[in-house]
Design a protein around this motif. Structure first.
Motif, PDB file in Angstrom:
ATOM      1  N   LEU A  21      85.393 -13.460 -81.943  1.00  0.00           N
ATOM      2  CA  LEU A  21      84.683 -13.025 -80.728  1.00  0.00           C
ATOM      3  C   LEU A  21      83.966 -11.747 -81.221  1.00  0.00           C
ATOM      4  N   LYS A  22      84.693 -10.714 -82.003  1.00  0.00           N
ATOM      5  CA  LYS A  22      83.848  -9.514 -82.205  1.00  0.00           C
ATOM      6  C   LYS A  22      82.568  -9.862 -82.954  1.00  0.00           C
ATOM      7  N   ALA A  23      82.150 -11.005 -83.675  1.00  0.00           N
ATOM      8  CA  ALA A  23      81.177 -11.246 -84.247  1.00  0.00           C
ATOM      9  C   ALA A  23      79.980 -11.668 -83.502  1.00  0.00           C
ATOM     10  N   VAL A  31      80.789  -7.150 -73.076  1.00  0.00           N
ATOM     11  CA  VAL A  31      82.147  -6.449 -73.117  1.00  0.00           C
ATOM     12  C   VAL A  31      81.951  -4.945 -73.778  1.00  0.00           C
ATOM     13  N   GLN A  32      82.925  -4.208 -73.531  1.00  0.00           N
ATOM     14  CA  GLN A  32      83.139  -2.994 -74.006  1.00  0.00           C
ATOM     15  C   GLN A  32      83.942  -3.115 -75.421  1.00  0.00           C
ATOM     16  N   GLY A  33      84.447  -4.138 -75.655  1.00  0.00           N
ATOM     17  CA  GLY A  33      85.217  -4.441 -76.848  1.00  0.00           C
ATOM     18  C   GLY A  33      86.249  -5.808 -76.970  1.00  0.00           C
ATOM     19  N   VAL A  34      86.811  -6.102 -77.828  1.00  0.00           N
ATOM     20  CA  VAL A  34      87.651  -6.985 -77.943  1.00  0.00           C
ATOM     21  C   VAL A  34      88.735  -6.348 -78.638  1.00  0.00           C
ATOM     22  N   PHE A  35      90.103  -6.507 -78.239  1.00  0.00           N
ATOM     23  CA  PHE A  35      91.132  -5.724 -78.707  1.00  0.00           C
ATOM     24  C   PHE A  35      92.346  -6.584 -78.937  1.00  0.00           C
ATOM     25  N   ASP A  36      93.275  -6.017 -79.878  1.00  0.00           N
ATOM     26  CA  ASP A  36      94.690  -6.498 -80.037  1.00  0.00           C
ATOM     27  C   ASP A  36      95.613  -5.354 -79.247  1.00  0.00           C
ATOM     28  N   TRP A  37      95.066  -4.252 -79.010  1.00  0.00           N
ATOM     29  CA  TRP A  37      95.889  -3.342 -78.221  1.00  0.00           C
ATOM     30  C   TRP A  37      94.811  -2.359 -77.515  1.00  0.00           C
ATOM     31  N   VAL A  38      95.123  -2.017 -76.284  1.00  0.00           N
ATOM     32  CA  VAL A  38      93.911  -1.433 -75.820  1.00  0.00           C
ATOM     33  C   VAL A  38      94.601   0.034 -75.095  1.00  0.00           C
ATOM     34  N   ALA A  39      93.716   0.976 -75.495  1.00  0.00           N
ATOM     35  CA  ALA A  39      94.174   2.227 -74.955  1.00  0.00           C
ATOM     36  C   ALA A  39      93.924   2.337 -73.388  1.00  0.00           C
ATOM     37  N   GLU A  40      94.885   3.375 -72.960  1.00  0.00           N
ATOM     38  CA  GLU A  40      94.937   3.412 -71.391  1.00  0.00           C
ATOM     39  C   GLU A  40      93.667   3.703 -70.758  1.00  0.00           C
ATOM     40  N   ASP A  41      92.606   4.351 -71.499  1.00  0.00           N
ATOM     41  CA  ASP A  41      91.420   5.036 -71.163  1.00  0.00           C
ATOM     42  C   ASP A  41      90.316   4.084 -71.526  1.00  0.00           C
ATOM     43  N   ALA A  43      87.273   1.590 -71.389  1.00  0.00           N
ATOM     44  CA  ALA A  43      86.241   1.354 -70.378  1.00  0.00           C
ATOM     45  C   ALA A  43      86.163  -0.328 -70.188  1.00  0.00           C
ATOM     46  N   TYR A  44      85.891  -0.498 -68.982  1.00  0.00           N
ATOM     47  CA  TYR A  44      85.798  -2.010 -68.632  1.00  0.00           C
ATOM     48  C   TYR A  44      84.401  -2.390 -68.798  1.00  0.00           C
ATOM     49  N   PRO A  45      84.026  -3.706 -68.796  1.00  0.00           N
ATOM     50  CA  PRO A  45      85.071  -4.822 -69.008  1.00  0.00           C
ATOM     51  C   PRO A  45      85.519  -4.992 -70.616  1.00  0.00           C
ATOM     52  N   TYR A  46      86.571  -5.607 -70.752  1.00  0.00           N
ATOM     53  CA  TYR A  46      87.076  -5.828 -72.300  1.00  0.00           C
ATOM     54  C   TYR A  46      87.910  -7.027 -72.153  1.00  0.00           C
ATOM     55  N   ILE A  47      88.127  -7.529 -73.383  1.00  0.00           N
ATOM     56  CA  ILE A  47      89.029  -8.576 -73.721  1.00  0.00           C
ATOM     57  C   ILE A  47      90.178  -8.183 -74.450  1.00  0.00           C
ATOM     58  N   VAL A  48      91.232  -8.555 -74.297  1.00  0.00           N
ATOM     59  CA  VAL A  48      92.474  -8.110 -75.179  1.00  0.00           C
ATOM     60  C   VAL A  48      93.398  -9.470 -75.508  1.00  0.00           C
ATOM     61  N   LEU A  49      93.748  -9.550 -76.663  1.00  0.00           N
ATOM     62  CA  LEU A  49      94.495 -10.850 -77.107  1.00  0.00           C
ATOM     63  C   LEU A  49      95.778 -10.752 -76.436  1.00  0.00           C
TER      64      LEU A  49
END
Length: 141
Positions: A21-23, A31-41, A43-49
């Protein structure tokens, strides 16, 4: 026959999905990122595992896994259009596409389901689309 813990596909499968996904340039533009863990702040939109369920899928004398993995798309866009476009791109990248999974041979990836949800917590403007896939793997010899 139970599968040894070292043969679990969960961790290498998560890494393979994140890498895939990141590639992707097109997904990164959505999206603003694809993560395994997301910080509370974050930015949207994003994807989390998200969650995963792994069950043995052994054949004869080989160990395999049947894993259902869920990804979560989060958006603050009015309505679901943005989150559903992102989910569609995720599906295009994973469904019936080969994955490179360390220590495992990828057999197949199937789309299972997706759902549209609205976060009821104030301010109530967060859209959530969980999307799940079934991934079949065999332990590499």
């Amino acid at each position: 026959m139970s599968m040894p813990v070292s043969d679990s596909a969960l961790l290498p499968l998560q890494a393979a999905v994140l890498t895939t996904l990141k590639a992707d340039t097109q997904l990164r533009g959505l999206v603003q990122g694809v993560f395994d863990w997301v910080a509370e702040d974050q930015a949207y939109p994003y994807i989390v595992l998200g969650e995963a369920i792994e069950t043995p899928d052994n054949a004869n004398d080989s160990h395999g896994s049947n894993t259902v993995i869920t990804l979560h798309v989060w958006s603050q866009y009015r309505g679901y259009a943005q989150a559903l476009r992102i989910a569609a791109r995720v599906r295009a990248l994973l469904e019936h596409r080969p994955l490179t999974i360390a220590g495992h041979r990828h057999v197949a990836t199937y789309y299972v389901s997706q759902q549209t949800l609205t976060d009821p917590e104030p301010p109530g403007d967060i859209r959530h689309v969980p999307i799940s896939f079934r991934v079949l793997t065999q332990v590499s010899p």
